[in-house]
Scaffold this motif. Structure first.
Motif, PDB file in Angstrom:
ATOM      1  N   GLY A 178      28.815  15.432  24.933  1.00 35.51           N
ATOM      2  CA  GLY A 178      28.627  14.243  24.877  1.00 35.51           C
ATOM      3  C   GLY A 178      29.058  13.441  26.102  1.00 35.51           C
ATOM      4  N   GLN A 179      29.502  14.048  27.248  1.00 33.40           N
ATOM      5  CA  GLN A 179      29.777  13.261  28.361  1.00 33.40           C
ATOM      6  C   GLN A 179      28.953  13.263  29.458  1.00 33.40           C
ATOM      7  OE1 GLN A 179      32.464  11.024  28.363  1.00 33.40           O
ATOM      8  NE2 GLN A 179      32.984  11.726  26.184  1.00 33.40           N
ATOM      9  N   TRP A 180      27.685  14.054  29.193  1.00 31.44           N
ATOM     10  CA  TRP A 180      26.680  14.384  30.210  1.00 31.44           C
ATOM     11  C   TRP A 180      25.404  14.163  29.524  1.00 31.44           C
ATOM     12  CZ3 TRP A 180      30.054  18.554  29.949  1.00 31.44           C
ATOM     13  CH2 TRP A 180      30.003  19.722  28.997  1.00 31.44           C
ATOM     14  N   MET A 181      24.488  13.751  30.417  1.00 27.22           N
ATOM     15  CA  MET A 181      23.015  13.720  29.957  1.00 27.22           C
ATOM     16  C   MET A 181      22.378  15.154  30.065  1.00 27.22           C
ATOM     17  SD  MET A 181      21.876  10.133  31.660  1.00 27.22           S
ATOM     18  CE  MET A 181      20.023  10.708  31.335  1.00 27.22           C
ATOM     19  N   THR A 182      21.598  15.363  29.104  1.00 27.95           N
ATOM     20  CA  THR A 182      20.982  16.822  29.144  1.00 27.95           C
ATOM     21  C   THR A 182      19.823  16.740  30.200  1.00 27.95           C
ATOM     22  OG1 THR A 182      21.125  17.120  26.856  1.00 27.95           O
ATOM     23  CG2 THR A 182      19.311  18.441  28.070  1.00 27.95           C
ATOM     24  N   LEU A 226      34.495  14.055  42.918  1.00 30.21           N
ATOM     25  CA  LEU A 226      33.272  13.261  43.073  1.00 30.21           C
ATOM     26  C   LEU A 226      33.368  11.986  42.162  1.00 30.21           C
ATOM     27  CD1 LEU A 226      30.455  15.809  42.096  1.00 30.21           C
ATOM     28  CD2 LEU A 226      31.105  14.960  44.334  1.00 30.21           C
ATOM     29  N   LEU A 227      33.765  10.800  42.786  1.00 28.99           N
ATOM     30  CA  LEU A 227      34.147   9.602  42.158  1.00 28.99           C
ATOM     31  C   LEU A 227      33.025   8.573  42.039  1.00 28.99           C
ATOM     32  CD1 LEU A 227      37.121   8.721  44.075  1.00 28.99           C
ATOM     33  CD2 LEU A 227      37.283  10.151  42.084  1.00 28.99           C
ATOM     34  N   VAL A 228      32.817   7.907  40.834  1.00 34.91           N
ATOM     35  CA  VAL A 228      32.126   6.935  40.433  1.00 34.91           C
ATOM     36  C   VAL A 228      32.924   5.841  40.085  1.00 34.91           C
ATOM     37  CG1 VAL A 228      30.089   8.435  39.945  1.00 34.91           C
ATOM     38  CG2 VAL A 228      31.531   7.738  38.130  1.00 34.91           C
ATOM     39  N   PRO A 229      32.070   4.542  40.100  1.00 34.12           N
ATOM     40  CA  PRO A 229      32.697   3.255  39.902  1.00 34.12           C
ATOM     41  C   PRO A 229      33.004   3.028  38.382  1.00 34.12           C
ATOM     42  CG  PRO A 229      30.563   2.782  40.639  1.00 34.12           C
ATOM     43  CD  PRO A 229      30.691   4.437  40.758  1.00 34.12           C
ATOM     44  N   ALA A 249      30.303   4.563  32.760  1.00 35.58           N
ATOM     45  CA  ALA A 249      28.846   4.668  32.236  1.00 35.58           C
ATOM     46  C   ALA A 249      28.141   5.523  33.327  1.00 35.58           C
ATOM     47  CB  ALA A 249      28.370   3.299  32.409  1.00 35.58           C
ATOM     48  N   LEU A 250      28.449   5.649  34.405  1.00 38.86           N
ATOM     49  CA  LEU A 250      27.848   6.356  35.465  1.00 38.86           C
ATOM     50  C   LEU A 250      27.977   7.953  35.519  1.00 38.86           C
ATOM     51  CD1 LEU A 250      27.875   4.013  38.713  1.00 38.86           C
ATOM     52  CD2 LEU A 250      26.253   4.144  36.886  1.00 38.86           C
ATOM     53  N   VAL A 251      29.148   8.206  34.629  1.00 37.79           N
ATOM     54  CA  VAL A 251      29.430   9.692  34.668  1.00 37.79           C
ATOM     55  C   VAL A 251      28.419  10.510  33.913  1.00 37.79           C
ATOM     56  CG1 VAL A 251      31.201  11.452  33.553  1.00 37.79           C
ATOM     57  CG2 VAL A 251      31.789   9.280  34.782  1.00 37.79           C
ATOM     58  N   PRO A 252      27.585  10.144  32.915  1.00 40.20           N
ATOM     59  CA  PRO A 252      26.683  10.987  32.293  1.00 40.20           C
ATOM     60  C   PRO A 252      25.619  11.687  32.965  1.00 40.20           C
ATOM     61  CG  PRO A 252      27.289   9.261  30.640  1.00 40.20           C
ATOM     62  CD  PRO A 252      27.969   8.920  32.042  1.00 40.20           C
ATOM     63  N   ALA A 253      24.965  10.724  33.903  1.00 35.62           N
ATOM     64  CA  ALA A 253      23.855  11.044  34.604  1.00 35.62           C
ATOM     65  C   ALA A 253      24.206  12.036  35.744  1.00 35.62           C
ATOM     66  CB  ALA A 253      23.120   9.853  35.294  1.00 35.62           C
ATOM     67  N   LEU A 254      25.378  11.847  36.452  1.00 31.29           N
ATOM     68  CA  LEU A 254      25.716  12.644  37.432  1.00 31.29           C
ATOM     69  C   LEU A 254      26.530  13.977  37.018  1.00 31.29           C
ATOM     70  CD1 LEU A 254      26.359  13.252  40.592  1.00 31.29           C
ATOM     71  CD2 LEU A 254      28.413  11.820  40.143  1.00 31.29           C
ATOM     72  N   ALA A 255      27.064  13.926  35.658  1.00 33.93           N
ATOM     73  CA  ALA A 255      27.624  15.161  35.048  1.00 33.93           C
ATOM     74  C   ALA A 255      26.597  15.924  34.674  1.00 33.93           C
ATOM     75  CB  ALA A 255      28.589  14.482  33.804  1.00 33.93           C
ATOM     76  N   GLY A 256      25.353  15.475  34.253  1.00 31.11           N
ATOM     77  CA  GLY A 256      24.423  16.298  33.685  1.00 31.11           C
ATOM     78  C   GLY A 256      23.947  17.378  35.010  1.00 31.11           C
ATOM     79  N   GLU A 257      23.736  16.761  36.266  1.00 29.01           N
ATOM     80  CA  GLU A 257      23.433  17.435  37.282  1.00 29.01           C
ATOM     81  C   GLU A 257      24.428  18.315  37.858  1.00 29.01           C
ATOM     82  OE1 GLU A 257      20.748  19.207  39.936  1.00 29.01           O
ATOM     83  OE2 GLU A 257      20.268  17.808  38.259  1.00 29.01           O
ATOM     84  N   LEU A 270      35.010  15.059  38.299  1.00 31.51           N
ATOM     85  CA  LEU A 270      34.027  14.003  38.367  1.00 31.51           C
ATOM     86  C   LEU A 270      34.689  12.885  37.410  1.00 31.51           C
ATOM     87  CD1 LEU A 270      31.196  12.402  38.683  1.00 31.51           C
ATOM     88  CD2 LEU A 270      30.367  13.797  36.924  1.00 31.51           C
ATOM     89  N   GLY A 271      34.657  11.786  37.820  1.00 27.69           N
ATOM     90  CA  GLY A 271      35.273  10.690  37.073  1.00 27.69           C
ATOM     91  C   GLY A 271      35.312   9.332  38.006  1.00 27.69           C
TER      92      GLY A 271
END
Length: 699
Positions: free
Chosen positions: A237-241, A303-306, A309-317, A354-355
């Motif tokens: 649930g933490q990343w986008m398919t 890999l740091l994101v601010p 809510a930005l984690v799922p998109a980058l986590a999917g890739e 990532l976080g």
């Protein structure tokens, strides 16, 4: 210090010490042969970790943070490890039936057995104190694998345990011979031998395609050893398919940028870069390929994101590229999940982390690449003790560990621009947008000319915005509406007596969350139920003042009934999987409109977005923040590029302002070099002379 702890009491390990009548856990930050003059030393009660939980490089970073940001060292160290990481010494151990009957292999094992016979179930720290063995962790682990001891892990709420197996000792040929004529049994042994690690029974039966009876038979033959372990938690649930996509071919500017990063990685020393380029120019692809090179070199990646809510998109890739080598670390995970991911990082299983800002302290060994995406974002600043700026600390950590640091932004902060000018950062630019490559069209709508009667802060959809929305909906396209306030209204005001429900601790009005029927202080987090009548004058004169995302959603639904709307703000992102679900639904087209705070404007790529509207953008320019202009420019620039390219519009902007004009023209250089043109200064309040009247007010 007791002699028994001599080998374990090392910097970075946690220890239990008596303080008055209490027993507290602290960190060892250094070892001295003698105590400082005038200091009375009390002996350690226990070393609760057999290894340092804060490695030496992070311990040095903690010292820097404590000194530079004037923060208590203990608070800094506590922030570096997840709260759910239980001390090794808290685990309980006891003799199994076989261990109680077996003959000890050495005098040291005899001492362990005798201590457990006398004490029954004991904490490992208690067992160490009773036996005085400095190598107790290794001996306990060896006796556990032999089936002579059992260890109960300290359970966090919700932790589940599953059965696992591993090969017993001995030559592989002997183990295969012991399987007899069982073909599946031999396949199980061969699978575990090839894996080189223990595996759960479910994993073994799935991979070998056999029943659980085969595994139980091998355990009975002493071919396998069985034990329980914490179940690996699924973080799906933490990343986008991600959809299966064709191999991506780099453009010329991307190849040049990647070559610069790869050159830094091959040098094996600290090299800082700014990777700049408008949204849609492929910055993510560049630094993910650099991460792949760092992994091939055997080095780790951060890999740091601010925002969470930005984690799922980058986590999917990242998950698609790096598989199980990826770990996700942030505060929205459950305690068991945070502990699992942290242990995977510490043990070396996960090499890509990532976080958000807290992931900066992940114990990644041999760090090779550190990426700070959206480096301009103020969310990298920690506002509670210990206060720090994760972007700046990322450069410090990369420098200390000889890693390549990459700051990534479509709208670099003014500090970063200055560091490029003076040579502290090497700038690498991406200029070619992917897809059609056209930048969006910008439209200014001056609401003062629309002759709308509205209270300050209240959202109205202008006629031009309604027209653009209707056009987008008619074309089966999608819409993003940005209102950078969550909740329903920033204030609930009594029109009869002026009561505004201020927070007693902060002195700020509480925000109305109508969906929950709560008033919340967004500064300290306190809340109370939303009243139906004024608690001061008991009049039914309460009125929401201003508008947040909930009110925008409500007003849109009234104007365009039947259009599916999604919301993305901090309230949504705090729910488990909430941000990923909202973004996936919008990406699939299940929702036609996405209403949200600044989270909707950060690095997303939605090909079907035809309209991105900033509601009441002038209010952002008026925030009491010296960065208000810079933040407004970044917000508008990134939101404008949220689509895939081609003509896109973002109406409802305020009248002329140099930041707005630069965003509309997509002229980043103009904004960065227009320091001489500042927004008009508001008139200062009149300072009245002091009065002898004690009741007189001073402004």
């Amino acid at each position: 210090m007791p002699e028994v702890f001599a080998g374990q009491a090392v910097p970075g390990a946690r220890v239990r010490v008596p303080v008055g009548r209490r027993k507290v856990t602290g960190f060892i930050v250094g070892v001295r042969e003698e105590a400082p003059e005038g200091v009375q030393v009390r002996p350690l009660e226990a070393v609760v970790d057999p290894w340092p939980v804060v490695p030496e490089e992070l311990l040095e970073l903690a010292r820097f943070i404590a000194d530079y940001y004037v923060a208590p060292p203990g608070e800094v160290l506590r922030a570096m490890i997840p709260s759910g990481v239980a001390p090794w010494g808290e685990r309980r151990v006891w003799l199994t039936d076989g261990g109680a009957l077996a003959l000890p292999g050495s005098r040291e094992e005899q001492r362990i057995v005798e201590a457990l016979r006398a004490g029954g179930t004991m904490k490992l720290s208690e067992l160490q104190a009773a036996t005085g063995l400095t190598d107790l962790p290794a001996r306990v682990e060896r006796m556990r694998t032999q089936g002579r001891l059992a260890i109960a892990e300290t359970r966090t709420r919700g932790t589940r345990y599953v059965q696992a197996v591993e090969l017993a000792g001995g030559a592989l040929a002997d183990l295969l011979e012991a399987c007899g004529r069982s073909v599946k049994g031999r396949e199980v042994v061969e699978y575990l031998a090839a894996a080189g690690r223990p595996a759960t029974v479910a994993e073994v039966t799935r991979e070998v395609e056999c029943g659980g009876g085969v595994v139980r038979r091998l355990v009975g033959l002493d071919v396998l050893r069985s034990f329980t372990q914490a179940e690996r938690l699924d973080l799906a649930g933490q990343w986008m398919t991600r959809r299966d996509e064709e191999p991506f071919r780099l453009k010329e500017d991307q190849r040049a940028a990647l070559a610069a990063l790869e050159s830094g990685l091959e040098d094996g020393c600290y090299r800082p870069f700014l990777l700049a380029g408008a949204t849609g120019t492929g910055k993510t692809e560049v630094y993910l390929r650099a991460a792949d090179l760092a992994l091939r070199q055997g080095r780790g990646v951060l890999l740091l994101v601010p925002e969470i809510a930005l984690v799922p998109a980058l986590a999917g890739e990242a998950r698609r590229r790096f598989g199980r080598r990826l770990a996700i670390l942030h505060s929205a995970l459950g305690a068991s999940e945070r502990q699992q991911e942290w242990e995977r990082i510490r043990g070396g299983e996960a090499r890509v982390v990532l976080g958000p800002r807290s992931a900066l302290f992940a114990p990644v060994a041999d760090l090779g690449l550190l990426v700070v995406d959206e480096e301009h974002d103020t969310s990298y600043k920690q506002e509670t003790t210990p206060r720090y700026n994760a972007r700046d600390l990322a450069l410090v950590r990369a420098h200390r560990e000889g890693a390549v640091a990459v700051l990534v932004s479509a709208t670099p902060s003014l500090e970063t621009r200055r560091n490029v000018e003076i040579g502290k950062l090497a700038r690498v630019d991406l200029v070619d947008r992917l897809g059609q490559g056209a930048m969006p069209e910008g439209i200014l709508v001056d609401l003062k000319q629309e002759k709308l009667s509205r209270r300050p802060g209240e959202v109205h959809f202008s006629p031009r915005l309604k027209e653009e929305i209707e056009n987008a909906l008619a074309g089966d396209e999608q819409i993003i509406l940005l209102r950078n306030r969550r909740g329903y209204a920033p204030m609930l005001l009594c029109r009869a007596c002026g009561e505004d429900m201020r927070c007693e601790d902060c002195g700020l009005p509480r925000t109305l969350h109508r969906r929950e029927s709560m008033l919340r202080c967004h500064y300290c987090g306190s809340s109370l139920p939303a009243p139906a009548r004024c608690p001061e004058c008991d009049e039914e004169a309460l009125e929401p003042i201003g508008a947040g995302t909930e009110r925008v959603e409500e007003d849109f639904a009234a104007l365009f009934p039947g259009v599916p709307v999604g919301v993305l703000d901090r309230d949504v992102s705090r729910r488990r999987g909430g941000a990923a679900a909202a973004l996936e639904a919008f990406g699939r087209g299940d929702t036609r409109v996405l209403v949200g705070t600044q989270m909707v404007a950060k690095g997303h790529h939605f090909p079907n977005v035809a309209l991105a509207a900033v509601l009441l953008a002038d209010t952002y320019l008026g925030f009491p923040d010296f960065r208000a202009v810079e933040r407004t420019y970044s917000l508008l620039t990134q939101l404008a590029a949220s689509g895939a390219g081609g003509p896109r519009r973002h109406p409802d902007l305020p009248p002329d302002h140099y930041a707005i004009q630069a965003a509309l023209r997509h002229d980043d250089d103009a904004f960065g070099t227009r320091g001489d043109e500042v927004p008009p200064r508001l008139p200062l309040p009149t300072v009245r002379p002091a009065s002898s009247d004690p009741g007189a007010r001073r402004v």
